[in-house]
Design a protein around this motif. Structure first.
Motif: not given
Length: 403
Positions: A133-153
């Motif tokens: 869960t925190p890894v998912a949140v950190a990745n979304l914050v790093e990108r700034g928006h829920p991009a498709r490739d980020t959500v898939h990862s």
């Protein structure tokens, strides 16, 4: 004969820990390679270099921590996850905006998944979900928006870690079940061995005392009656209950550990003919090969004891006037011993009835012994034409064949 303890270690998760160790090293090299290939995308390359230096030292220094569940402590897991999250959060600060827009990797890249997988191997799917869960949140914050490739990862890491955690939980439960099954099997075999020894000695004597006391009468009749009661009680005790022979323990570094106490099969081969010679007499004929019939010591003793149990049945059930013959055949891969008598034979259904009454002569003293040796015992009886017992024992014990 002294006994020895054989330890069986079972751990299906240990290979997963070794795989995780290799994964952390390889993903560290992969992350450094990505950094080197996209060096121009970094505005603060010095900060990135400092992070990779820390990540390298941390990964190599903590390799012993990911060798087993016992070494992988909660404190280590917390710090390891913090190192991964720090790298993700630092990424927007050290790279260019174009790197982020193109979907470039974070500083730790897929090394982060190793941290989450450590949670899964340590505590199962719940721990994996907690770390993902925190890894998912950190990745979304790093990108700034829920991009498709980020959500898939994010979803991939989350699902994979939970699945692996669930598999680990199932594997641990299977290990405990298998260890318990081995414990029960070992206890059952020991109970059967004790039952055979008791049948060949104590029960035979009690039965003889009962018969002789009944014939003599008087005080001897009372003694015979008491012996008969003790025989029944002992047969009941032998027929039920398990001897807790093996011990199952949990060792986080080795998985389930089963300790079995077994008799060693030391020494050179034994000539079966010497063990069977004592049974030969005026009413028991012995036909044997001219050359030694060699078997491992335990196999020879147990086979001779099974022959003795078959002859005891002849004396008890065929009458004092019955004759018996022992035929020994030394085949290339096995030894075959046949015991035949000229008694009245065994009525149909009598063996099953005797076993139900706790009389274990055929079930344990003969068939049980041969089964433990990896052999077989076949009994053929025709009313009025005698009984024939064929005993087969392989020359190599099953345990040695597997080794």
């Amino acid at each position: 004969m002294s006994k020895r303890e054989r330890v069986i270690r079972m751990s299906v998760e240990q290979p997963l820990w070794r795989a995780l160790t290799g994964y952390r090293v390889l993903t560290l090299l992969y992350a450094i390679g990505l950094f080197a290939s996209a060096y121009d995308d970094y505005d603060r390359a010095g900060v990135a270099l400092a992070y990779f230096a820390v990540l390298t030292v941390w990964t190599l220094a903590t390799l012993p921590r990911v060798q087993s569940a016992a070494a992988c402590t909660k404190r280590f897991l917390a710090v390891d996850l913090a190192v991964a999250l720090t790298g993700i959060v630092l990424t927007p600060w050290v790279v260019t905006q174009g790197h982020i827009d193109r979907g470039g990797p974070t500083l730790p890249s897929i090394w982060t998944a190793g941290s989450v997988l450590a949670f899964a191997l340590k505590g199962g799917w719940r721990w994996a979900a907690f770390a993902s869960t925190p890894v998912a949140v950190a990745n979304l914050v790093e990108r700034g928006h829920p991009a498709r490739d980020t959500v898939h990862s994010v979803v991939l890491v989350w699902v994979a870690s939970i699945a692996i955690g669930y598999v680990v939980e199932v594997a641990r439960a299977s290990e405990r079940t298998l260890a318990r099954a081995l414990e029960i099997e070992a206890a059952t075999r020991e109970r059967e061995r004790l039952a055979r020894d008791i049948h060949d000695g104590v029960l035979q004597v009690l039965a003889m005392v009962q018969r002789r006391g009944t014939v003599l009468g008087g005080d001897a009749a009372e003694l015979g009656r008491l012996a008969g009661e003790q025989e029944v009680a002992l047969r009941t005790l032998v027929s039920g209950g398990l001897v807790p022979l093996s011990r199952v323990s949990e060792d986080e570094t080795q998985g389930a550990v089963v300790r079995l106490v077994e008799e060693p099969d030391d020494g050179g081969p034994v000539d079966l003919r010497a063990l069977l010679a004592r049974y030969a007499g005026s009413r028991v004929g012995l036909a044997e090969p001219g050359a030694p019939v060699e078997l491992p010591p335990r196999a020879a003793r147990e086979l001779a004891a099974a022959v003795g149990a078959a002859l005891d049945n002849v004396r008890r059930h065929a009458g004092d006037g019955a004759r018996a013959w022992i035929l020994v055949e030394d085949e290339p891969g096995e030894v075959v011993v046949t015991v035949r008598d000229d008694g009245p034979g065994i009525p149909e259904g009598r063996l099953a009835q005797a076993e139900g009454e706790g009389r274990l002569g055929v079930a344990q003293s003969i068939r049980g012994r041969l089964r433990d040796l990896g052999g077989s015992a076949e009994l053929v009886s025709t009313p009025g034409q005698g009984t024939e017992v064929e005993l087969k024992v392989p020359k190599v014990s099953p345990g040695k064949a597997e080794r």
